[in-house]
Design a protein around this motif. Structure first.
Motif, PDB file in Angstrom:
ATOM      1  N   SER A 110      46.336  19.001  40.377  1.00 49.41           N
ATOM      2  CA  SER A 110      45.051  18.319  40.239  1.00 49.41           C
ATOM      3  C   SER A 110      43.826  19.137  40.626  1.00 49.41           C
ATOM      4  O   SER A 110      42.712  18.744  40.297  1.00 49.41           O
ATOM      5  N   CYS A 111      44.025  20.263  41.324  1.00 45.86           N
ATOM      6  CA  CYS A 111      42.869  20.984  41.870  1.00 45.86           C
ATOM      7  C   CYS A 111      42.804  22.470  41.491  1.00 45.86           C
ATOM      8  O   CYS A 111      41.716  23.025  41.386  1.00 45.86           O
ATOM      9  N   TYR A 112      43.947  23.096  41.355  1.00 48.64           N
ATOM     10  CA  TYR A 112      43.977  24.557  41.272  1.00 48.64           C
ATOM     11  C   TYR A 112      43.327  25.151  40.027  1.00 48.64           C
ATOM     12  O   TYR A 112      42.900  26.299  40.056  1.00 48.64           O
ATOM     13  N   ASP A 113      43.247  24.411  38.915  1.00 45.39           N
ATOM     14  CA  ASP A 113      42.605  24.989  37.735  1.00 45.39           C
ATOM     15  C   ASP A 113      41.166  25.414  38.014  1.00 45.39           C
ATOM     16  O   ASP A 113      40.698  26.414  37.482  1.00 45.39           O
ATOM     17  N   CYS A 114      40.480  24.670  38.869  1.00 47.78           N
ATOM     18  CA  CYS A 114      39.085  24.991  39.189  1.00 47.78           C
ATOM     19  C   CYS A 114      38.896  25.561  40.592  1.00 47.78           C
ATOM     20  O   CYS A 114      37.834  26.105  40.880  1.00 47.78           O
ATOM     21  N   HIS A 115      39.901  25.407  41.442  1.00 47.95           N
ATOM     22  CA  HIS A 115      39.737  25.796  42.842  1.00 47.95           C
ATOM     23  C   HIS A 115      40.796  26.794  43.297  1.00 47.95           C
ATOM     24  O   HIS A 115      41.306  26.708  44.417  1.00 47.95           O
ATOM     25  N   VAL A 166      44.978  27.522  34.215  1.00 47.48           N
ATOM     26  CA  VAL A 166      45.776  27.337  33.000  1.00 47.48           C
ATOM     27  C   VAL A 166      44.805  26.820  31.952  1.00 47.48           C
ATOM     28  O   VAL A 166      44.263  25.719  32.081  1.00 47.48           O
ATOM     29  N   TYR A 167      44.571  27.630  30.939  1.00 43.08           N
ATOM     30  CA  TYR A 167      43.552  27.303  29.945  1.00 43.08           C
ATOM     31  C   TYR A 167      44.129  26.546  28.759  1.00 43.08           C
ATOM     32  O   TYR A 167      45.140  26.950  28.195  1.00 43.08           O
ATOM     33  N   PRO A 168      43.454  25.475  28.335  1.00 40.28           N
ATOM     34  CA  PRO A 168      43.872  24.772  27.116  1.00 40.28           C
ATOM     35  C   PRO A 168      43.445  25.568  25.887  1.00 40.28           C
ATOM     36  O   PRO A 168      42.591  26.459  25.975  1.00 40.28           O
ATOM     37  N   TRP A 169      44.002  25.231  24.744  1.00 39.74           N
ATOM     38  CA  TRP A 169      43.723  25.967  23.504  1.00 39.74           C
ATOM     39  C   TRP A 169      42.243  25.977  23.154  1.00 39.74           C
ATOM     40  O   TRP A 169      41.715  26.959  22.636  1.00 39.74           O
ATOM     41  N   TYR A 170      41.537  24.882  23.435  1.00 41.76           N
ATOM     42  CA  TYR A 170      40.139  24.777  23.014  1.00 41.76           C
ATOM     43  C   TYR A 170      39.197  25.667  23.816  1.00 41.76           C
ATOM     44  O   TYR A 170      38.019  25.767  23.512  1.00 41.76           O
ATOM     45  N   THR A 171      39.730  26.350  24.833  1.00 45.63           N
ATOM     46  CA  THR A 171      38.927  27.333  25.560  1.00 45.63           C
ATOM     47  C   THR A 171      38.515  28.472  24.631  1.00 45.63           C
ATOM     48  O   THR A 171      37.523  29.144  24.866  1.00 45.63           O
ATOM     49  N   ASN A 172      39.281  28.673  23.574  1.00 42.87           N
ATOM     50  CA  ASN A 172      39.001  29.746  22.623  1.00 42.87           C
ATOM     51  C   ASN A 172      37.884  29.399  21.647  1.00 42.87           C
ATOM     52  O   ASN A 172      37.514  30.222  20.824  1.00 42.87           O
ATOM     53  N   VAL A 173      37.367  28.187  21.713  1.00 46.60           N
ATOM     54  CA  VAL A 173      36.279  27.758  20.836  1.00 46.60           C
ATOM     55  C   VAL A 173      34.988  27.802  21.638  1.00 46.60           C
ATOM     56  O   VAL A 173      34.853  27.135  22.654  1.00 46.60           O
ATOM     57  N   GLN A 174      34.051  28.625  21.181  1.00 46.79           N
ATOM     58  CA  GLN A 174      32.762  28.750  21.865  1.00 46.79           C
ATOM     59  C   GLN A 174      31.785  27.758  21.257  1.00 46.79           C
ATOM     60  O   GLN A 174      31.844  27.514  20.059  1.00 46.79           O
ATOM     61  N   SER A 185      35.687  14.159  33.866  1.00 42.83           N
ATOM     62  CA  SER A 185      35.711  14.989  32.653  1.00 42.83           C
ATOM     63  C   SER A 185      36.999  15.804  32.580  1.00 42.83           C
ATOM     64  O   SER A 185      37.536  16.044  31.503  1.00 42.83           O
ATOM     65  N   TYR A 186      37.533  16.218  33.720  1.00 49.75           N
ATOM     66  CA  TYR A 186      38.800  16.955  33.772  1.00 49.75           C
ATOM     67  C   TYR A 186      39.961  16.018  33.457  1.00 49.75           C
ATOM     68  O   TYR A 186      40.897  16.376  32.735  1.00 49.75           O
ATOM     69  N   LEU A 187      39.897  14.814  33.977  1.00 52.33           N
ATOM     70  CA  LEU A 187      40.986  13.852  33.791  1.00 52.33           C
ATOM     71  C   LEU A 187      41.106  13.355  32.357  1.00 52.33           C
ATOM     72  O   LEU A 187      42.178  12.909  31.946  1.00 52.33           O
ATOM     73  N   LEU A 188      40.028  13.448  31.583  1.00 51.78           N
ATOM     74  CA  LEU A 188      40.090  13.036  30.180  1.00 51.78           C
ATOM     75  C   LEU A 188      41.163  13.815  29.415  1.00 51.78           C
ATOM     76  O   LEU A 188      41.863  13.269  28.577  1.00 51.78           O
ATOM     77  N   ILE A 189      41.273  15.083  29.716  1.00 50.70           N
ATOM     78  CA  ILE A 189      42.221  15.948  29.014  1.00 50.70           C
ATOM     79  C   ILE A 189      43.490  16.170  29.831  1.00 50.70           C
ATOM     80  O   ILE A 189      44.570  16.296  29.281  1.00 50.70           O
ATOM     81  N   HIS A 190      43.363  16.203  31.136  1.00 43.20           N
ATOM     82  CA  HIS A 190      44.496  16.502  32.024  1.00 43.20           C
ATOM     83  C   HIS A 190      44.962  15.223  32.713  1.00 43.20           C
ATOM     84  O   HIS A 190      44.732  15.013  33.901  1.00 43.20           O
ATOM     85  N   ARG A 191      45.629  14.389  31.975  1.00 40.99           N
ATOM     86  CA  ARG A 191      46.058  13.078  32.490  1.00 40.99           C
ATOM     87  C   ARG A 191      46.999  13.192  33.690  1.00 40.99           C
ATOM     88  O   ARG A 191      47.004  12.337  34.554  1.00 40.99           O
ATOM     89  N   THR A 192      47.792  14.254  33.739  1.00 39.75           N
ATOM     90  CA  THR A 192      48.735  14.414  34.850  1.00 39.75           C
ATOM     91  C   THR A 192      48.029  14.763  36.161  1.00 39.75           C
ATOM     92  O   THR A 192      48.638  14.702  37.216  1.00 39.75           O
ATOM     93  N   ALA A 193      46.756  15.103  36.087  1.00 45.76           N
ATOM     94  CA  ALA A 193      45.994  15.448  37.292  1.00 45.76           C
ATOM     95  C   ALA A 193      45.460  14.207  38.009  1.00 45.76           C
ATOM     96  O   ALA A 193      45.003  14.305  39.141  1.00 45.76           O
ATOM     97  N   LYS A 194      45.538  13.057  37.359  1.00 44.12           N
ATOM     98  CA  LYS A 194      45.048  11.820  37.986  1.00 44.12           C
ATOM     99  C   LYS A 194      45.928  11.488  39.182  1.00 44.12           C
ATOM    100  O   LYS A 194      47.149  11.450  39.096  1.00 44.12           O
ATOM    101  N   LEU A 195      45.280  11.264  40.315  1.00 42.83           N
ATOM    102  CA  LEU A 195      45.996  10.990  41.551  1.00 42.83           C
ATOM    103  C   LEU A 195      46.299   9.503  41.692  1.00 42.83           C
ATOM    104  O   LEU A 195      45.416   8.664  41.464  1.00 42.83           O
ATOM    105  N   THR A 196      47.517   9.202  42.090  1.00 40.06           N
ATOM    106  CA  THR A 196      47.856   7.829  42.433  1.00 40.06           C
ATOM    107  C   THR A 196      47.249   7.531  43.804  1.00 40.06           C
ATOM    108  O   THR A 196      46.843   8.452  44.522  1.00 40.06           O
ATOM    109  N   GLU A 197      47.213   6.275  44.169  1.00 42.34           N
ATOM    110  CA  GLU A 197      46.700   5.903  45.491  1.00 42.34           C
ATOM    111  C   GLU A 197      47.537   6.555  46.586  1.00 42.34           C
ATOM    112  O   GLU A 197      46.996   7.018  47.595  1.00 42.34           O
TER     113      GLU A 197
END
Length: 148
Positions: free
Chosen positions: A50-55, A60-68, A118-130
Motif C-alpha cells: 500500500s505504500c512502497y510504490d511512492c515511499h 512497480v509501474y503500470p503500463w500507462y506510465t509509458n503514455v505521456q 487516486s492511487y486506490l482507483l487503480i491499485h485496489r489491493t492497496a486499500k487497507l482493511t480496518e
C-alpha cells in the motif's frame, strides 16, 4: 481547425519520446526501515502493498506510465512521496525526524489520507482493511519508542 488538430496530435506524438526517470533503486538496503525498528512481516507486507510504490526506492509501474503526460505526472507524484517519506532511506533520518515520520504514518492512516484515493482507483489491493489500518497504526506508535 484541422491544422490545430494536427499540431495537437503531433505534439502528443513527440512528447511520447520524452520519458521521466523511473524510480528503480534498491529496496530494503542498508538504510531501510527494518534496520531502524522492528517491522513484523505482516506490517511490512501491508507497507509494501500500500505504500512502497511512492515511499521507497522502487516503484512497480503500470503500463500507462509509458503514455505521456501521464508518466510525467506519476514521476512527479513518486518524487513528492519519496521526499515526504522514504522507507528505504529511513536510517538516514535523524531520530527526531524518524519519530515524527512514524507519528505521521499513524496519523495519515487514521485520517484515511493514505493511501491516496487516486492511487486506490487503480491499485485496489492497496486499500487497507480496518484491521490492517489498526495493525499499522499500532505498530507505528510502538516503533516510535524503538528509535534511538
Amino acid at each position: 481547425m484541422k491544422k490545430i488538430l494536427y499540431v495537437i496530435i503531433g505534439l502528443l506524438l513527440v512528447i511520447q519520446f520524452i520519458r521521466p526517470e523511473e524510480n528503480r533503486g534498491e529496496s530494503g538496503g542498508p538504510h531501510a526501515l527494518q534496520n531502524v525498528v522492528d517491522v513484523p512481516d505482516t506490517v511490512l507486507a501491508v507497507l509494501k502493498t500500500s505504500c512502497y510504490d511512492c515511499h521507497s526506492n522502487t516503484t512497480v509501474y503500470p503500463w500507462y506510465t509509458n503514455v505521456q503526460p501521464v508518466g510525467w505526472w506519476l514521476a512527479n507524484h513518486v518524487s513528492e512521496g519519496k521526499r515526504e517519506l522514504n522507507f528505504d532511506e529511513f536510517k538516514t533520518y535523524p531520530s527526531k525526524k524518524a519519530i515524527h515520520k512514524l507519528e505521521e504514518t499513524a496519523d495519515v492512516i487514521k485520517e484515511n489520507e493514505m493511501p491516496l484515493n487516486s492511487y486506490l482507483l487503480i491499485h485496489r489491493t492497496a486499500k487497507l482493511t480496518e484491521a490492517q489500518k489498526q495493525m499499522v497504526i499500532d505498530w507505528a506508535q510502538q516503533a516510535q519508542m524503538q528509535v534511538k
